[in-house]
Scaffold this motif. Structure first.
Motif, short mmCIF file in Angstrom:
data_model
loop_
_atom_site.label_atom_id
_atom_site.label_comp_id
_atom_site.label_asym_id
_atom_site.label_seq_id
_atom_site.Cartn_x
_atom_site.Cartn_y
_atom_site.Cartn_z
N ASN A 101 0.83 -1.20 0.00
CA ASN A 101 0.00 0.00 0.00
C ASN A 101 0.87 1.25 0.00
OD1 ASN A 101 -2.79 -1.38 0.80
ND2 ASN A 101 -1.21 -2.22 2.15
N ASP A 139 0.78 5.46 0.46
CA ASP A 139 0.11 6.70 0.84
C ASP A 139 1.03 7.84 0.45
OD1 ASP A 139 -1.12 8.89 2.03
OD2 ASP A 139 -0.53 8.33 4.07
N ASP A 187 -2.65 11.14 4.23
CA ASP A 187 -3.92 11.00 4.94
C ASP A 187 -4.09 9.63 5.59
OD1 ASP A 187 -4.37 9.38 2.75
OD2 ASP A 187 -6.21 10.41 2.09
N LYS A 226 -4.34 6.78 4.25
CA LYS A 226 -5.16 5.87 3.46
C LYS A 226 -4.42 5.55 2.17
CE LYS A 226 -9.50 7.77 5.26
NZ LYS A 226 -10.79 8.42 4.92
N PRO A 227 -4.58 4.33 1.65
CA PRO A 227 -3.83 3.97 0.44
C PRO A 227 -4.30 4.72 -0.79
CG PRO A 227 -5.37 2.22 1.05
CD PRO A 227 -5.41 3.22 2.16
N ASP A 228 -3.37 5.36 -1.46
CA ASP A 228 -3.65 6.00 -2.74
C ASP A 228 -3.38 5.04 -3.90
OD1 ASP A 228 -4.23 8.78 -1.76
OD2 ASP A 228 -2.21 8.53 -0.97
N ASP A 275 -5.17 4.75 9.27
CA ASP A 275 -5.90 5.97 9.64
C ASP A 275 -6.54 5.87 11.02
OD1 ASP A 275 -7.51 4.01 8.17
OD2 ASP A 275 -9.16 5.43 8.41
N GLN A 285 5.37 13.08 4.85
CA GLN A 285 4.54 13.56 3.74
C GLN A 285 4.18 15.02 3.90
OE1 GLN A 285 3.79 10.52 5.35
NE2 GLN A 285 2.75 9.13 3.92
N GLN A 326 3.77 3.94 9.27
CA GLN A 326 4.14 3.58 7.90
C GLN A 326 5.66 3.59 7.79
OE1 GLN A 326 2.25 6.07 4.89
NE2 GLN A 326 0.53 6.54 6.25
#
Length: 466
Positions: free
Chosen positions: A96, A98, A102, A104-106, A308, A364, A378
């Motif tokens: 995954n 991100d 955020d 959450k996986p992009d 998240d 990030q 992460q």
């Protein structure tokens, strides 16, 4: 994880500052030290679904790309016939990404595996010497589909890519390097990429004899690579930086967060077939988090939680258990709490606006086009940091910003770095002894390959002989 200074003199010095039987007993609650090797009670009973380690680094021989290596199924003894070690079917093996912070996986890269048999009327994995992945003597074969999943939908990158088989031995597979290399499969989407799935030597190295009453009860049992001789199932992916970065722009948005998950559908006991949606059963980002940060009563919960929702685990990072144990056993003072430095390392990435570690490295929050940020666990990598000409096993602590915790290379010494960070190595004024802590296992038992997929070839010698 050796909770002592490296070297015999350091060992005896540590012994002099407070080892006792009562202190050794304090280690009892620690369930596992190896990086996500059987780290949580439930997943320990499902080894094929257990993702063990995650690595991510700018490819040293192709610096416009990023390589991610994810491993499953710990402690594979080489002579594990007749079935050896297939990848789990009806299971999503996900990496995954991100890229906007955020939590959450992009982007999700997903591998799903199928198994075929040439002959079901034999117990043999192979019926003769195997010289290619299509050799009729290779009885058990696996293939996978690789998908790239985003909010826009799914893109199939590979539909029936071959898996390198388990290494049965030199009589069965006289040229295993050729079989392994044949399983490297290229695709053209997004500027092109490479994928590999197959068996490899477990690249993680450490001494796990902490459980023998703290290295023999007198601190003399040290320096043995507990994972020497064991194999693991490896998935590796090499992609252009532009395929990972937010808006495809690694210059404006150089930092990505990465974690792996295993998810499986429920099974119908009557038909033996899966049904329903995938359910996440294992998760891994930063090494050692689920092992020595999350308490045993919440390890299964952590494995099922998405990043998240990580705020509910915050107190285990701000008030970690390991420094308290080290203080009780060795008398080394624990850094003051709350541990904002560890929040920065594990949950936000390192940046000047993130916490006490004043360096802009791998959060990030450094991405110019990011809008919302949620702290979460992460493995974060700055795509803009070039591969090191002379890598240092201690990564950032050794002045090498291309290494852990800025991503993770295969040769990074995770135990030494993590232990020293837990004891305050990133904080000013920490005791000098902190800079000597380690487990006396500094390199892998086999050299890594210099090209993709970089992992070493699997072992064939029995572990009790290696």
């Amino acid at each position: 994880m050796k909770l002592v200074p490296t070297g015999r003199r350091g060992l005896m010095a540590a012994a002099a500052i407070g080892v006792s039987a009562a202190c050794v007993a304090a280690l009892a609650p620690v369930q596992s030290i190896a990086s996500s090797h059987r780290e949580a009670p439930l997943i320990a009973g499902l080894p094929a679904l257990d993702n063990t380690d995650l690595y991510a680094f700018v490819s040293p021989d192709a610096p416009n790309t990023v390589t991610m290596v994810a491993n499953w199924q710990p402690f594979e003894e080489p002579n594990g016939g007749p079935n050896f070690y297939p990848f789990a079917e009806y299971t999503a093996h996900d990496i995954n990404i991100d890229n906007n912070g955020d939590a959450k996986p992009d982007i999700v890269y997903r591998w799903t595996f199928t198994t075929t048999y040439q002959n079901t009327n034999t117990f043999l994995y192979n019926t003769g010497p195997v010289t290619s992945l299509t050799d009729p003597d290779l009885n058990v074969r696996q293939y996978y589909k690789l998908e790239r999943i985003t909010k826009s939908g799914k893109q199939t990158l590979l539909s029936k890519a071959p898996v390198a088989p388990s290494f049965v031995g030199p009589a069965s597979m006289p040229n295993y390097p050729a079989l392994s290399n044949a399983a490297i499969t290229s695709y053209s989407y997004g500027g092109g990429g490479k994928s590999f799935a197959g068996q490899a030597d477990d690249p993680f190295f450490l001494d796990l004899r902490v459980f023998d009453l703290l290295y023999g009860g007198n601190l003399t049992e040290v320096g043995q690579d507990t994972l020497k001789g064991y194999n693991v199932n490896t998935i590796a992916l090499q992609v252009p930086k532009t395929d990972l970065a937010l808006k495809g722009n690694p210059t404006r948005n150089p930092v990505v967060g990465i974690w792996t998950t295993t998810a499986r559908a429920s099974f119908d006991m009557k038909t033996g077939k899966p049904h329903g949606k995938y359910q996440q059963v294992s998760r891994l980002g930063m090494p050692l988090v689920n092992e020595v940060v999350i308490p045993v009563g919440r390890k299964n919960e952590f494995n099922a939680t998405t990043p998240d929702k990580d705020a509910k685990f915050l107190k285990y990072v701000t008030s970690p258990e390991v420094p308290k144990l080290i203080k009780a056993i060795y008398g080394i003072p624990a850094p003051a709490e709350p541990r904002k430095d560890l929040v920065e390392v594990f949950l936000t990435g390192v940046c000047k606006a993130c916490g006490p570690v004043q360096a802009d490295l791998n959060s990030q929050l450094l991405n110019k086009d990011a809008k919302k940020f949620t702290p979460s666990e992460q493995l974060r990598l700055n795509l803009g940091v070039a591969p090191s000409v002379s890598p240092n096993r201690l990564g950032v602590l050794g002045g090498d910003f291309a290494g852990f915790p800025n991503g993770r290379r295969l040769a990074d010494d995770i135990v030494d770095v993590t232990l020293r960070a837990a004891e305050g190595a990133l904080l000013p004024g920490h005791p000098a002894v902190v800079d000597t802590l380690g487990d006396a296992v500094n390199v892998n038992d086999h050299p890594f390959r210099t090209e993709f997929p970089y992992v070493a070839l699997p072992n064939t010698v029995a572990v009790n002989q290696s």
